[in-house]
Design a protein around this motif. Structure first.
Motif, short mmCIF file in Angstrom:
data_model
loop_
_atom_site.label_atom_id
_atom_site.label_comp_id
_atom_site.label_asym_id
_atom_site.label_seq_id
_atom_site.Cartn_x
_atom_site.Cartn_y
_atom_site.Cartn_z
N GLN A 196 0.84 -1.20 0.00
CA GLN A 196 0.00 0.00 0.00
C GLN A 196 0.88 1.26 0.00
OE1 GLN A 196 -3.23 -0.10 -0.61
NE2 GLN A 196 -3.04 -2.33 -0.74
N GLN A 197 0.85 2.02 1.09
CA GLN A 197 1.56 3.30 1.11
C GLN A 197 2.98 3.21 1.69
OE1 GLN A 197 -2.39 5.34 2.65
NE2 GLN A 197 -0.87 6.93 2.24
N GLN A 198 3.43 2.00 1.96
CA GLN A 198 4.79 1.83 2.48
C GLN A 198 5.68 1.17 1.43
OE1 GLN A 198 4.82 -0.23 6.22
NE2 GLN A 198 4.18 1.58 7.36
N VAL A 199 6.84 1.79 1.20
CA VAL A 199 7.80 1.28 0.22
C VAL A 199 9.14 1.07 0.93
CG1 VAL A 199 9.12 1.78 -1.88
CG2 VAL A 199 6.68 2.39 -1.74
N ARG A 200 9.74 -0.09 0.73
CA ARG A 200 11.08 -0.37 1.25
C ARG A 200 12.02 -0.63 0.09
NH1 ARG A 200 11.69 -1.82 6.76
NH2 ARG A 200 9.71 -1.89 7.89
N ILE A 201 13.16 0.02 0.11
CA ILE A 201 14.17 -0.18 -0.93
C ILE A 201 15.48 -0.55 -0.24
CG2 ILE A 201 15.39 0.80 -2.88
CD1 ILE A 201 13.18 2.88 -3.14
N THR A 202 15.95 -1.76 -0.51
CA THR A 202 17.26 -2.21 -0.01
C THR A 202 18.25 -2.10 -1.14
OG1 THR A 202 16.16 -3.77 1.48
CG2 THR A 202 18.50 -4.13 1.05
N TYR A 203 19.42 -1.53 -0.84
CA TYR A 203 20.40 -1.29 -1.90
C TYR A 203 21.77 -1.86 -1.54
CZ TYR A 203 21.42 2.75 1.13
OH TYR A 203 21.71 3.56 2.20
N ARG A 204 22.47 -2.34 -2.56
CA ARG A 204 23.81 -2.90 -2.42
C ARG A 204 24.78 -2.03 -3.22
NH1 ARG A 204 20.11 -6.61 -2.47
NH2 ARG A 204 19.97 -6.65 -4.74
N MET A 205 24.98 -0.82 -2.73
CA MET A 205 25.87 0.17 -3.33
C MET A 205 26.17 1.20 -2.26
SD MET A 205 23.06 2.24 -5.68
CE MET A 205 22.30 0.76 -6.35
N SER A 206 27.03 2.16 -2.53
CA SER A 206 27.30 3.20 -1.55
C SER A 206 26.05 4.07 -1.37
CB SER A 206 28.47 4.06 -1.99
OG SER A 206 28.11 4.88 -3.09
N THR A 207 25.94 4.69 -0.19
CA THR A 207 24.80 5.55 0.08
C THR A 207 24.75 6.73 -0.90
OG1 THR A 207 24.87 4.96 2.43
CG2 THR A 207 23.65 6.95 1.84
N THR A 208 25.91 7.28 -1.23
CA THR A 208 25.96 8.38 -2.19
C THR A 208 25.45 7.93 -3.56
OG1 THR A 208 27.86 9.36 -1.06
CG2 THR A 208 27.48 10.02 -3.35
N GLU A 209 25.89 6.77 -4.01
CA GLU A 209 25.45 6.24 -5.29
C GLU A 209 23.95 5.99 -5.29
OE1 GLU A 209 26.42 2.44 -8.30
OE2 GLU A 209 27.43 2.64 -6.35
N PHE A 210 23.45 5.46 -4.16
CA PHE A 210 22.02 5.18 -4.08
C PHE A 210 21.18 6.46 -4.20
CE2 PHE A 210 18.24 5.25 -1.36
CZ PHE A 210 17.44 4.35 -2.06
N PHE A 211 21.55 7.49 -3.46
CA PHE A 211 20.74 8.71 -3.48
C PHE A 211 20.85 9.45 -4.81
CE2 PHE A 211 20.45 8.28 1.17
CZ PHE A 211 19.08 8.49 1.30
N THR A 212 21.95 9.30 -5.49
CA THR A 212 22.04 9.85 -6.85
C THR A 212 21.02 9.17 -7.75
OG1 THR A 212 24.40 10.35 -6.58
CG2 THR A 212 23.56 10.19 -8.83
N TRP A 213 20.97 7.84 -7.66
CA TRP A 213 19.98 7.09 -8.45
C TRP A 213 18.56 7.45 -8.01
CZ3 TRP A 213 16.33 3.92 -6.27
CH2 TRP A 213 15.47 3.29 -7.18
N PHE A 214 18.33 7.51 -6.70
CA PHE A 214 16.99 7.72 -6.17
C PHE A 214 16.39 9.05 -6.62
CE2 PHE A 214 14.17 9.18 -2.68
CZ PHE A 214 13.21 8.18 -2.78
N LEU A 215 17.17 10.11 -6.56
CA LEU A 215 16.68 11.42 -6.99
C LEU A 215 16.35 11.43 -8.47
CD1 LEU A 215 19.10 13.77 -5.00
CD2 LEU A 215 16.67 13.37 -4.56
N SER A 216 17.17 10.75 -9.26
CA SER A 216 16.90 10.65 -10.69
C SER A 216 15.62 9.84 -10.95
CB SER A 216 18.10 10.00 -11.39
OG SER A 216 17.82 9.78 -12.75
N PHE A 217 15.44 8.77 -10.17
CA PHE A 217 14.29 7.87 -10.34
C PHE A 217 12.98 8.59 -10.04
CE2 PHE A 217 11.43 4.76 -8.24
CZ PHE A 217 11.18 3.92 -9.34
#
Length: 307
Positions: free
Chosen positions: A259-280
């Motif tokens: 429903q309204q809860q989303v979980r994203i687990t990532y296997r990369m650096s936190t910086t790399e993840f947030f770069t992807w996340f903002l673009s996504f």
């Protein structure tokens, strides 16, 4: 010498019960070493073996490169000990008690005249003239640490020194133990993870008689770090998020949506993840109301490695 204490393949049984099973442990010189485990995990038994108070059924123990054997603990003059429930002669003052302990330990009157005032000041009891029977639990713990430091030992073993203290008493004892790291290696046995995370730089986690995790806290937390973001999204965006997440195919990402809860687990650096996340979220015009970034903690590490 880089290690003050070394235990190799220690086995300890009581009747038909195995308390320690193939335990191997190294305590680096100059560390405040957290020895962590649930109640009954075998922490106190390990302390008693290091002190030579009990025999081990198998394995070897060395302290300061000297062998520790039951009844022949050659390094005991270099070890101070603070038991989990220290006992005192209540009719004595702190100075009288330390004088008695020092004389039993073979210290001279001259040595005691120098060390006792220094230690009482260090633990904050230098102005205390009352008998020990009038001491609070925190004051008794501070006196126990002063007694453990008589003779300037190179190793101080503290067995659950903060377990029965109130928050103020715990803070006093933790600050005191942390101040010793320049001159004394400290083994700090406890089940209070918050205390360990506050003052310890090295740690070993004991579970069911075995060391399941050992090393520098910062490195262990990084190795076991849970890289996950939890999002709360608007009800109006549930289908939009679901559609965007269904199209993800990156093996470094694992996503779940309820429903309204989303979980994203990532296997990369936190910086790399947030770069992807903002673009996504920009590409798919996604919004969220709040997010929670899981950070590395000793509790998380403990729950992961302890059964």
């Amino acid at each position: 010498m880089s290690a003050v204490v070394e235990l190799h393949h220690i086995q300890k049984n009581y009747s038909q019960t195995t308390v320690l099973n193939d335990l191997t442990l190294t305590v680096p010189k100059g560390s405040v070493f957290g020895f962590v485990g649930k109640n009954g995990a075998g922490k106190t038994t390990t302390m008693r073996l290091i002190l030579g108070l009990e025999p081990c059924d198998q394995g070897t123990i060395t302290v300061l490169d000297q062998s520790i054997d039951f009844g022949h603990a050659y390094a005991l003059g270099e070890i101070g000990y603070v038991p989990d429930v220290p006992t005192f002669y209540p009719y004595m003052t702190a100075q009288e008690y330390l004088s008695l302990c020092g004389k039993i330990g073979g210290m001279t009157t001259k040595q005691l005249a120098i060390q006792i005032p220094f230690l009482l000041e260090k633990v904050g009891l230098d102005l205390e003239k009352r008998k020990i029977k009038g001491f609070s639990r925190g004051m008794k713990q501070r006196l126990a640490i002063a007694q453990g430091l008589l003779g300037s030992p190179k190793l101080l073993i503290c067995d659950e020194p903060t377990s029965a203290l109130d928050p103020k008493g715990r803070e006093e004892i933790l600050n005191l133990l942390a101040s010793l790291r320049q001159t004394t290696t400290v083994i700090f046995s406890t089940h209070i993870l918050e205390d360990v995370e506050r003052i310890c730089d090295q740690i070993a986690i004991l579970d069911q008689g075995k060391i399941v995790c050992q090393g520098a806290i910062a490195q262990l937390k990084e190795q076991h770090r849970r890289q996950e973001v939890k999002l709360q999204i608007p009800e109006t965006q549930v289908e939009l998020w679901q559609h965007a997440l269904d199209r993800l195919s990156d093996p470094k990402l694992t996503v779940t949506q309820i429903q309204q809860q989303v979980r994203i687990t990532y296997r990369m650096s936190t910086t790399e993840f947030f770069t992807w996340f903002l673009s996504f979220i920009t590409e798919h015009q996604l919004r969220f109301d709040e997010y929670q970034l899981y950070t590395s903690s000793l509790e998380q590490l403990f729950l992961e490695v302890v059964k």
